[in-house]
Design a protein around this motif. Structure first.
Motif, PDB file in Angstrom:
ATOM      1  N   ALA A  33      33.498  47.506  31.103  1.00 20.00           N
ATOM      2  CA  ALA A  33      33.801  46.232  31.697  1.00 20.00           C
ATOM      3  C   ALA A  33      35.472  46.291  31.821  1.00 20.00           C
ATOM      4  CB  ALA A  33      33.472  45.190  30.475  1.00 20.00           C
ATOM      5  N   MET A  34      35.724  45.623  32.553  1.00 19.62           N
ATOM      6  CA  MET A  34      37.341  45.433  32.790  1.00 19.62           C
ATOM      7  C   MET A  34      37.933  44.127  32.592  1.00 19.62           C
ATOM      8  SD  MET A  34      38.541  48.426  35.375  1.00 19.62           S
ATOM      9  CE  MET A  34      40.030  48.412  35.019  1.00 19.62           C
ATOM     10  N   ALA A  35      38.987  43.976  32.208  1.00 19.32           N
ATOM     11  CA  ALA A  35      39.497  42.532  32.031  1.00 19.32           C
ATOM     12  C   ALA A  35      40.993  42.050  32.199  1.00 19.32           C
ATOM     13  CB  ALA A  35      39.065  41.953  30.557  1.00 19.32           C
ATOM     14  N   TRP A  36      41.402  41.250  32.470  1.00 19.97           N
ATOM     15  CA  TRP A  36      42.770  40.688  32.572  1.00 19.97           C
ATOM     16  C   TRP A  36      43.114  39.784  31.397  1.00 19.97           C
ATOM     17  CZ3 TRP A  36      45.782  42.824  36.291  1.00 19.97           C
ATOM     18  CH2 TRP A  36      45.358  43.244  37.375  1.00 19.97           C
ATOM     19  N   SER A  56      28.817  46.622  36.095  1.00 18.28           N
ATOM     20  CA  SER A  56      27.814  46.431  36.813  1.00 18.28           C
ATOM     21  C   SER A  56      27.865  45.205  37.645  1.00 18.28           C
ATOM     22  CB  SER A  56      26.413  46.186  35.748  1.00 18.28           C
ATOM     23  OG  SER A  56      26.722  45.030  35.141  1.00 18.28           O
ATOM     24  N   GLY A  57      28.957  44.134  37.399  1.00 24.90           N
ATOM     25  CA  GLY A  57      29.123  42.985  37.936  1.00 24.90           C
ATOM     26  C   GLY A  57      27.970  41.820  37.645  1.00 24.90           C
ATOM     27  N   ALA A  58      27.249  42.268  36.722  1.00 23.52           N
ATOM     28  CA  ALA A  58      26.245  41.138  36.229  1.00 23.52           C
ATOM     29  C   ALA A  58      27.012  39.934  35.375  1.00 23.52           C
ATOM     30  CB  ALA A  58      25.289  41.997  35.359  1.00 23.52           C
ATOM     31  N   ASN A  59      28.150  40.501  34.836  1.00 26.48           N
ATOM     32  CA  ASN A  59      28.469  39.259  34.107  1.00 26.48           C
ATOM     33  C   ASN A  59      30.102  39.299  34.314  1.00 26.48           C
ATOM     34  OD1 ASN A  59      28.800  37.460  32.102  1.00 26.48           O
ATOM     35  ND2 ASN A  59      28.829  38.860  30.265  1.00 26.48           N
ATOM     36  N   THR A  60      30.440  37.778  34.550  1.00 34.24           N
ATOM     37  CA  THR A  60      31.780  37.511  34.397  1.00 34.24           C
ATOM     38  C   THR A  60      32.130  36.520  33.392  1.00 34.24           C
ATOM     39  OG1 THR A  60      31.539  35.891  36.107  1.00 34.24           O
ATOM     40  CG2 THR A  60      32.268  38.386  36.728  1.00 34.24           C
ATOM     41  N   LYS A  67      39.295  28.780  34.577  1.00 35.43           N
ATOM     42  CA  LYS A  67      38.243  28.247  35.127  1.00 35.43           C
ATOM     43  C   LYS A  67      38.504  27.332  36.543  1.00 35.43           C
ATOM     44  CE  LYS A  67      34.883  28.925  31.567  1.00 35.43           C
ATOM     45  NZ  LYS A  67      33.946  27.898  30.531  1.00 35.43           N
ATOM     46  N   GLY A  68      37.831  28.020  37.540  1.00 33.14           N
ATOM     47  CA  GLY A  68      38.070  27.229  39.054  1.00 33.14           C
ATOM     48  C   GLY A  68      39.493  27.603  39.583  1.00 33.14           C
ATOM     49  N   ARG A  69      40.264  28.302  38.947  1.00 33.78           N
ATOM     50  CA  ARG A  69      41.403  28.771  39.588  1.00 33.78           C
ATOM     51  C   ARG A  69      41.508  30.223  39.704  1.00 33.78           C
ATOM     52  NH1 ARG A  69      46.392  27.920  37.294  1.00 33.78           N
ATOM     53  NH2 ARG A  69      45.399  28.111  35.369  1.00 33.78           N
ATOM     54  N   PHE A  70      40.959  31.051  38.893  1.00 34.05           N
ATOM     55  CA  PHE A  70      41.075  32.430  38.890  1.00 34.05           C
ATOM     56  C   PHE A  70      39.736  33.041  39.212  1.00 34.05           C
ATOM     57  CE2 PHE A  70      44.781  32.832  35.416  1.00 34.05           C
ATOM     58  CZ  PHE A  70      45.476  31.947  36.518  1.00 34.05           C
ATOM     59  N   THR A  71      39.551  34.215  39.842  1.00 32.09           N
ATOM     60  CA  THR A  71      38.476  34.778  40.136  1.00 32.09           C
ATOM     61  C   THR A  71      38.533  36.359  39.949  1.00 32.09           C
ATOM     62  OG1 THR A  71      37.822  33.183  42.024  1.00 32.09           O
ATOM     63  CG2 THR A  71      36.862  35.167  41.891  1.00 32.09           C
ATOM     64  N   ILE A  72      37.710  36.974  39.177  1.00 36.00           N
ATOM     65  CA  ILE A  72      37.925  38.455  38.747  1.00 36.00           C
ATOM     66  C   ILE A  72      36.727  39.142  39.795  1.00 36.00           C
ATOM     67  CG2 ILE A  72      36.261  38.306  36.916  1.00 36.00           C
ATOM     68  CD1 ILE A  72      38.126  40.433  35.683  1.00 36.00           C
ATOM     69  N   SER A  73      37.206  40.133  40.428  1.00 38.13           N
ATOM     70  CA  SER A  73      36.204  40.933  41.058  1.00 38.13           C
ATOM     71  C   SER A  73      36.658  42.470  40.834  1.00 38.13           C
ATOM     72  CB  SER A  73      36.296  40.418  42.570  1.00 38.13           C
ATOM     73  OG  SER A  73      37.482  40.905  43.122  1.00 38.13           O
TER      74      SER A  73
END
Length: 126
Positions: A33-36, A56-60, A67-73
């Motif tokens: 996993a990767m994170a900020w 895997s993209g299965a979990n964020t 929440k609602g402002r940031f999006t990780i991809s």
């Protein structure tokens, strides 16, 4: 040796948007996993979790503050993780770090991440 190199960030006005990128490189790079995370002014000893994504993209997972402002991809082909930040607030001002972990476990705990980038400054002016 795995290296994480961040880019993006900078200065933006309240309500604006920024995108951070983090490219992972190195022989045999593999990640679970990767994170900020971020370090706010005056809180340099504290890595505040923002968002994480399993490779895997299965979990964020997101911190309540984003929440609602940031999006990780992530882009697997480019070994890159992104953090899209919208509706930025002055309290989002911080140095933002990407991190990578090679095993499962709590995605929000900084001590479980074994690789870190150098950090990018994000400043939100009011």
């Amino acid at each position: 040796q795995v290296q994480l190199v961040e880019s993006g960030g900078g200065l933006v006005q309240v309500g604006g948007s920024l995108r951070l990128s983090c490219v992972a490189s190195g022989y045999g790079f593999s990640t679970y996993a990767m994170a900020w995370f971020r370090q706010a002014p005056g809180k340099e000893r504290e890595f505040e979790f923002q968002a994480a994504i399993t490779w895997s993209g299965a979990n964020t997972v997101y911190a309540d503050s984003g929440k609602g402002r940031f999006t990780i991809s992530r882009d697997i082909a480019k070994n890159t993780v992104f953090l899209q930040m919208n509706s930025l607030k002055p309290e989002d001002t911080a140095v933002y770090y990407c991190a990578s972990k090679t095993w499962s476990g709590d995605l929000s705990k900084p001590h479980l991440y074994n690789y870190w980038g150098q950090g990018r400054q994000v400043t939100v002016s009011s």
